[in-house]
Design an enzyme around this catalytic site. Structure first.
Site, PDB file in Angstrom:
ATOM      1  N   ASP A 146     -25.540  12.073 -26.602  1.00  0.00           N
ATOM      2  CA  ASP A 146     -25.696  12.506 -27.967  1.00  0.00           C
ATOM      3  C   ASP A 146     -24.544  13.414 -28.390  1.00  0.00           C
ATOM      4  O   ASP A 146     -24.169  13.471 -29.547  1.00  0.00           O
ATOM      5  CB  ASP A 146     -27.016  13.280 -28.061  1.00  0.00           C
ATOM      6  CG  ASP A 146     -27.528  13.243 -29.476  1.00  0.00           C
ATOM      7  OD1 ASP A 146     -27.246  12.255 -30.155  1.00  0.00           O
ATOM      8  OD2 ASP A 146     -28.177  14.211 -29.886  1.00  0.00           O
ATOM      9  N   GLU A 205       0.258   5.916  12.313  1.00  0.00           N
ATOM     10  CA  GLU A 205      -1.095   5.450  12.591  1.00  0.00           C
ATOM     11  C   GLU A 205      -1.134   3.937  12.859  1.00  0.00           C
ATOM     12  O   GLU A 205      -1.813   3.479  13.758  1.00  0.00           O
ATOM     13  CB  GLU A 205      -1.980   5.810  11.382  1.00  0.00           C
ATOM     14  CG  GLU A 205      -3.434   5.432  11.499  1.00  0.00           C
ATOM     15  CD  GLU A 205      -4.234   6.376  12.391  1.00  0.00           C
ATOM     16  OE1 GLU A 205      -3.629   7.348  12.898  1.00  0.00           O
ATOM     17  OE2 GLU A 205      -5.433   6.123  12.580  1.00  0.00           O
ATOM     18  N   ASP A 206      -0.400   3.172  12.082  1.00  0.00           N
ATOM     19  CA  ASP A 206      -0.597   1.726  12.072  1.00  0.00           C
ATOM     20  C   ASP A 206       0.572   0.889  12.579  1.00  0.00           C
ATOM     21  O   ASP A 206       0.511  -0.333  12.540  1.00  0.00           O
ATOM     22  CB  ASP A 206      -0.927   1.252  10.639  1.00  0.00           C
ATOM     23  CG  ASP A 206      -2.265   1.795  10.168  1.00  0.00           C
ATOM     24  OD1 ASP A 206      -3.106   2.129  11.031  1.00  0.00           O
ATOM     25  OD2 ASP A 206      -2.467   1.899   8.951  1.00  0.00           O
ATOM     26  N   HIS A 247       3.572   7.178   5.182  1.00  0.00           N
ATOM     27  CA  HIS A 247       2.346   7.847   5.636  1.00  0.00           C
ATOM     28  C   HIS A 247       1.524   7.066   6.664  1.00  0.00           C
ATOM     29  O   HIS A 247       0.777   7.660   7.418  1.00  0.00           O
ATOM     30  CB  HIS A 247       1.471   8.264   4.447  1.00  0.00           C
ATOM     31  CG  HIS A 247       0.626   7.170   3.882  1.00  0.00           C
ATOM     32  ND1 HIS A 247       1.086   6.264   2.974  1.00  0.00           N
ATOM     33  CD2 HIS A 247      -0.673   6.816   4.126  1.00  0.00           C
ATOM     34  CE1 HIS A 247       0.132   5.417   2.662  1.00  0.00           C
ATOM     35  NE2 HIS A 247      -0.960   5.722   3.351  1.00  0.00           N
ATOM     36  N   ASP A 280      -3.398   8.353  -1.292  1.00  0.00           N
ATOM     37  CA  ASP A 280      -3.789   7.296  -0.352  1.00  0.00           C
ATOM     38  C   ASP A 280      -5.222   6.831  -0.669  1.00  0.00           C
ATOM     39  O   ASP A 280      -5.496   5.637  -0.796  1.00  0.00           O
ATOM     40  CB  ASP A 280      -3.704   7.879   1.072  1.00  0.00           C
ATOM     41  CG  ASP A 280      -4.140   6.904   2.141  1.00  0.00           C
ATOM     42  OD1 ASP A 280      -3.734   5.725   2.082  1.00  0.00           O
ATOM     43  OD2 ASP A 280      -4.878   7.336   3.063  1.00  0.00           O
ATOM     44  N   HIS A 312       0.823  -1.222   0.000  1.00  0.00           N
ATOM     45  CA  HIS A 312       0.000   0.000   0.000  1.00  0.00           C
ATOM     46  C   HIS A 312       0.859   1.276   0.000  1.00  0.00           C
ATOM     47  O   HIS A 312       0.727   2.096  -0.911  1.00  0.00           O
ATOM     48  CB  HIS A 312      -0.998  -0.046   1.157  1.00  0.00           C
ATOM     49  CG  HIS A 312      -1.695   1.254   1.413  1.00  0.00           C
ATOM     50  ND1 HIS A 312      -2.544   1.843   0.491  1.00  0.00           N
ATOM     51  CD2 HIS A 312      -1.654   2.108   2.468  1.00  0.00           C
ATOM     52  CE1 HIS A 312      -2.996   2.992   0.978  1.00  0.00           C
ATOM     53  NE2 HIS A 312      -2.472   3.177   2.171  1.00  0.00           N
TER      54      HIS A 312
HETATM   55 MN    MN Z   1      -2.842   4.665   3.809  1.00  0.00          MN
END
Ligand code: MN
Length: 340
Positions: free
Chosen positions: A259, A76-77, A72, A139, A48
């Protein structure tokens, strides 16, 4: 899994002098932090941040943004600390990573559609450095590309948020290719039946339209070959979601919206645009009231082009967009082009 060499290569094309050492260090640090983690798709989590960094390189951003793309999600993770990132990568990169982490926290708070405008404003105000938003868009783009692996309820929630917050932000910053991709994929998850219907109908009509447009494109090309050497003439890419929006807004059927066929002309220099417009109007009758001069009067997001609709053979309307190569780059890349 995307290889870091691809990212480096993409970066080096745009910035021969880029600080590649920092990017490699960011890659090594992200690989270490995310070790053992997996995405919902089952692939290693590291894929990712690598994809996000690759999108940022494709947006033609430099080594700082690309490194932030790799880092990034570390705060957070993972167990990575702000001190570590600041020490290893400096204040500039840390500042953007921190901004992205804070935005992610707003996003995970529940929101209702009527608050979307406020959230967009809050995001713009919070991001002192515009690169925070550019990383966030990259992201979100990769999260939308891999949305199939989440549960249906979650898919709808993320798609709605993308449509309410992130596609308008991409539009606001003038990054058309990201806005279009976000809208089309959110459309697919939110209204799958309508999406499939429009896509099928576009595909069915495409052949007949292309045959029709070939005549016009050839005629224009021939005329421009001597008048404006180097001008490019092509059909316009299709945007399923904007067809759907027009059908709803103007309460008209698919046939009426679809159209109008489109041709785009990209000229070498700005000054050529009005010359081309004159030539086109001398070849085909323009539809009254359809001429829009977004060159003299650019849109709020700096979009510039001339738009006119002409009457093609057999009385069919064809919309012609005329812009210079410089304007074309700005239309597609928006603020990312200005940043460079
Ligand atoms: Mn991310």
């Amino acid at each position: 899994m995307i290889r870091p060499e691809f990212i480096i290569e993409e970066l080096r094309v745009n910035f021969p002098e880029a600080d590649l050492d920092t990017v490699w260090r960011a890659y090594a640090f992200a690989a270490q932090c995310h070790r053992g983690q997996k995405r919902s798709s089952g692939e290693p989590y590291l894929n990712h941040p690598l994809e996000v960094a690759y999108i940022l390189a494709q947006m033609k951003l430099g080594h700082v943004s690309v490194s932030v793309g790799l880092l990034h999600d570390t705060i957070e993770d993972t167990l990575a600390t702000p001190e570590q990132i600041r020490e290893m990568f400096g204040d500039e990169i840390w500042g953007i990573v921190d901004g992205v982490t804070k935005l992610t926290k707003i996003e995970t708070a529940t929101y209702e559609e009527r608050q979307a405008e406020n959230i967009r404003k809050m995001i713009l105000a919070m991001a002192k450095d515009i690169r925070v938003i550019l990383v966030k868009l990259a992201d979100r783009l990769h999260n939308m590309r891999t949305l199939a692996y989440l549960k249906p309820a979650k898919q709808k929630q993320i798609a709605q948020e993308t449509l309410d917050i992130y596609a308008p932000l991409a539009n606001r910053l003038g990054i058309n290719w990201i806005k279009s991709e976000l809208e089309n994929s959110a459309f697919m998850y939110l209204w799958p039946v309508e999406y499939a219907d429009i896509k099928n109908r576009v595909n069915q009509l495409e052949e007949a339209r292309e045959t029709y447009l070939v005549g016009i494109v050839d005629a224009i090309r021939e005329r421009l070959a001597t008048a404006i050497p180097g001008a490019e003439v092509k059909g316009r890419p299709k945007h399923y979601f904007s067809i759907y929006q027009k059908m709803g807004r103007q309460k008209i059927g698919f046939e009426e919206v679809y159209d109008v066929m489109g041709v785009r002309i990209v000229t070498p220099a700005d000054a050529d645009c009005y010359t081309v417009l004159g030539l086109i109007h001398s070849m085909y009758k323009p539809v009254p009231g359809k001429l829009k001069d977004y060159i003299a009067l650019p849109k709020a997001n700096m979009y510039q082009s001339l738009h006119t609709t002409i009457v093609g053979p057999g009385g069919k309307p064809v919309e012609i967009q005329i812009r210079s190569r410089r304007m074309h780059v700005f239309c597609e890349e928006g603020i990312a082009a200005h940043w460079r």
